[in-house]
Design an enzyme around this catalytic site. Structure first.
Site, mmCIF file in Angstrom:
data_model
loop_
_atom_site.group_PDB
_atom_site.id
_atom_site.type_symbol
_atom_site.label_atom_id
_atom_site.label_comp_id
_atom_site.label_asym_id
_atom_site.label_seq_id
_atom_site.Cartn_x
_atom_site.Cartn_y
_atom_site.Cartn_z
ATOM 1 N N TYR A 62 0.843 -1.199 0.000
ATOM 2 C CA TYR A 62 0.000 0.000 0.000
ATOM 3 C C TYR A 62 0.880 1.252 0.000
ATOM 4 O O TYR A 62 1.814 1.370 0.787
ATOM 5 C CB TYR A 62 -0.904 0.031 1.230
ATOM 6 C CG TYR A 62 -2.136 -0.852 1.139
ATOM 7 C CD1 TYR A 62 -2.473 -1.527 -0.035
ATOM 8 C CD2 TYR A 62 -2.959 -1.025 2.236
ATOM 9 C CE1 TYR A 62 -3.589 -2.336 -0.109
ATOM 10 C CE2 TYR A 62 -4.094 -1.828 2.177
ATOM 11 C CZ TYR A 62 -4.394 -2.486 1.008
ATOM 12 O OH TYR A 62 -5.509 -3.285 0.947
ATOM 13 N N THR A 63 0.552 2.168 -0.878
ATOM 14 C CA THR A 63 1.301 3.419 -1.074
ATOM 15 C C THR A 63 2.813 3.161 -1.086
ATOM 16 O O THR A 63 3.599 3.872 -0.474
ATOM 17 C CB THR A 63 0.932 4.482 -0.024
ATOM 18 O OG1 THR A 63 1.076 3.926 1.301
ATOM 19 C CG2 THR A 63 -0.481 4.966 -0.204
#
Length: 354
Positions: A62-63
């Site tokens: 994630y990110t």
């Protein structure tokens, strides 16, 4: 209903206690073109925890890893009181085929990376993130069990997989004495109810707590889109705006906007926001343990937490269910029909489980 974040629920067939709304940390970091900067993400985390929340969801990619790194920073003072969930299988290094997938090498490397990024020595809940029909289930389950026995993972779970494969894995884990799956994360909302065909009934029978993600259908249920958005010609899935992403993945349709209209009507009657009504609907399902909320601002999170206080009337629930109803298809519709009940049971009143 009137819940609070500290109205803790048991996760699946385990003794682990989690909040009825989980804080989704995919919004922590801006590497994907949207999301919350560090200071704003810290406000989201603090608000959630101060209100009694203990269940935080992220993933190794994630990110681009920022989500886990920020959580590693934010949880230094209260790690033991939190349930941290992360995931593996998505590609961590472009060009390296073994840095993604559900196999043992990917599993162990991803967990080690997550432990470093989260600044912890154990993960409370580890998901297989995406099923890809490659690795043998015995390899996956044995690898997960090894991590549990090593103390690096406490519980294991699965997301984005067919019901038949999840039930097969659960049966094998039971027969081999390996760590069972305790949770199933699926997309589930008033707009996406197909999990009611097989996934949710399977989870009920197999002892998995259901954790819906995207309970607001990418924002469609918040009422932020109109029929004018249907006329766009954008097909790019890598645009930085959520609007273009929703258009590209088919979330913006006439049917879905109609459902959003009904949600808006019910919300108006209750003096609630559309987001609160959409979230609260998922929590009405007794098979749902917790829904994930992915706010980008404290104001959005505050609004989402208001879903815990929503109390539907029978009529309001019926309208929402009718507007979003799907056909269960074969064999479910056939088996639930009065004709088939008569064929099997005659005119006797026999209770069945659904």
């Amino acid at each position: 209903m009137s819940l609070t974040l500290d109205t803790y629920r048991l996760l699946g067939r385990s003794g682990l206690r989690v909040s009825p709304l989980a804080l989704g940390a995919a919004t922590f970091g801006t590497e994907w073109g949207w999301g919350a900067e560090r200071d704003e993400a810290r406000k989201l985390f603090d608000l959630y925890v101060e209100r009694g929340g203990n269940f935080v969801d992220t993933a190794s990619t994630y990110t681009k890893g920022s989500s886990e790194r920020l959580l590693g920073e934010f949880t230094r003072e209260n790690r033991e009181s939190l349930v941290l969930a992360t995931k593996y299988t998505t590609l961590r290094r472009p060009g390296d085929p073994n840095s993604g997938g559900p196999h043992r090498k990917s599993l162990f490397a991803s967990v080690e990376a997550s432990l470093r990024q989260l600044n912890t020595d154990y993960i409370d809940l580890l998901y297989l993130h995406v099923w890809d029909f490659t690795a043998p289930v015995e390899e996956i389950l044995r690898g997960m069990d090894d991590l549990v026995r090593q103390g690096k993972v406490l519980y294991v779970a699965i997301s984005n997989a067919p019901a038949w494969q999840v039930s097969r894995m659960q049966a094998i884990a039971g027969l081999r004495g390996w760590s069972p799956l305790v949770a199933l994360q699926i997309e589930y909302s008033l707009i996406e109810r197909t999990g009611e065909r097989d996934l949710i009934p399977m989870a009920r029978e197999m002892g998995l707590g259901v954790l819906p993600y995207s309970p607001l259908a990418g924002g469609v249920l918040t009422g932020k889109y109109s029929r004018d958005d249907l006329n766009t010609t954008s097909t790019a899935v890598d645009d930085e705006t959520r609007r273009n992403f929703n258009i590209a993945n088919g979330a913006l349709t006439e049917r879905n906007l109609y459902i959003a209209d009904v949600v808006k009507e019910v919300a108006g009657e209750m003096g609630r926001t559309t987001a609160q009504v959409g979230l609260a609907w998922t929590l009405q399902n007794p098979d749902v343990t917790a829904s994930l909320v992915g706010a980008r601002t404290p104001a959005q999170l505050e609004d989402n937490l208001g879903a815990l206080e929503v109390d539907f009337t029978a009529s309001q629930l019926a309208r929402l269910n009718e507007a979003s109803a799907i056909e269960l298809g074969f064999p479910h519709d056939m088996l639930a029909s009065d004709r088939m009940r008569t064929v099997v049971h005659g005119d006797m009143n026999v209770e069945t489980r659904r």
